[in-house]
Write a protein that holds these residues in place. Sequence first.
Motif, short mmCIF file in Angstrom:
data_model
loop_
_atom_site.label_atom_id
_atom_site.label_comp_id
_atom_site.label_asym_id
_atom_site.label_seq_id
_atom_site.Cartn_x
_atom_site.Cartn_y
_atom_site.Cartn_z
N LEU A 25 0.71 -1.36 -0.37
CA LEU A 25 0.24 -0.16 0.45
C LEU A 25 1.15 0.86 0.20
O LEU A 25 1.69 1.22 1.01
N VAL A 26 0.68 1.82 -1.01
CA VAL A 26 1.31 3.46 -0.85
C VAL A 26 0.91 4.59 0.18
O VAL A 26 -1.10 4.40 0.32
N LEU A 27 1.30 4.78 1.63
CA LEU A 27 0.93 5.45 2.42
C LEU A 27 1.13 7.16 2.15
O LEU A 27 -0.52 7.37 2.71
N GLN A 28 1.59 7.23 1.31
CA GLN A 28 1.84 9.11 1.63
C GLN A 28 2.29 9.54 0.33
O GLN A 28 3.20 8.88 -0.59
N PHE A 36 12.30 8.07 -1.47
CA PHE A 36 11.87 6.51 -1.58
C PHE A 36 9.94 7.50 -1.20
O PHE A 36 9.38 8.07 -0.92
N LEU A 37 8.97 6.45 -1.47
CA LEU A 37 7.90 6.55 -1.62
C LEU A 37 7.83 5.29 -0.89
O LEU A 37 8.05 4.48 -0.53
N ASP A 38 6.44 6.42 0.07
CA ASP A 38 6.26 5.71 2.16
C ASP A 38 4.92 4.59 1.84
O ASP A 38 3.87 4.80 1.82
N CYS A 39 5.39 3.23 2.29
CA CYS A 39 4.70 1.96 2.12
C CYS A 39 4.13 1.14 2.80
O CYS A 39 5.49 1.22 3.22
N GLU A 40 3.16 0.74 2.86
CA GLU A 40 3.80 -0.31 4.08
C GLU A 40 2.90 -2.53 2.98
O GLU A 40 1.98 -2.33 2.27
N PHE A 41 3.19 -2.93 3.23
CA PHE A 41 3.05 -4.70 3.08
C PHE A 41 1.99 -4.98 3.85
O PHE A 41 2.27 -5.03 5.12
N VAL A 42 1.24 -5.71 3.76
CA VAL A 42 0.43 -6.30 5.17
C VAL A 42 -0.33 -7.74 3.83
O VAL A 42 -0.63 -7.93 2.99
N VAL A 43 -0.08 -8.18 5.26
CA VAL A 43 -0.25 -9.25 4.59
C VAL A 43 -1.68 -10.40 5.38
O VAL A 43 -1.72 -10.13 7.03
N SER A 44 -2.54 -10.81 4.70
CA SER A 44 -3.66 -11.46 5.38
C SER A 44 -3.92 -12.63 5.40
O SER A 44 -4.27 -13.04 4.10
#
Length: 99
Positions: A25-28, A36-44
């Motif tokens: 996900l792109v956070l901002q 850098f692009l501020d992102c977050e990996f999410v595993v569900s």
Amino acid sequence: MYDALDDLIHLADPPGTSGHVVALLVLQRPDPGSGFLDCEFVVSTETVTGNFRVGISAFDLAMWEEALDSLAGNRFVSWLNSGRTVQLKIKPLSPSRQD
């Protein structure tokens, strides 16, 4: 979890299966001049969700494009191999198992 701007990557099991999802996900939006692009990996999964923040560079995005080319050729890929963050590995289904 943060409110995301958009999914850069969204990999999910087919409907009616285990329901596992991996998303980046792109956070901002990046600040001007930021590398850098501020992102977050999410595993569900059905029972647990985890997340891990990462910074994605222009080089990382170019390597993702190469990884997508490899996946299109039904080859194993490993992305974000710099050692500065988590690594994403994808093993495609064998041709005999693809729908």
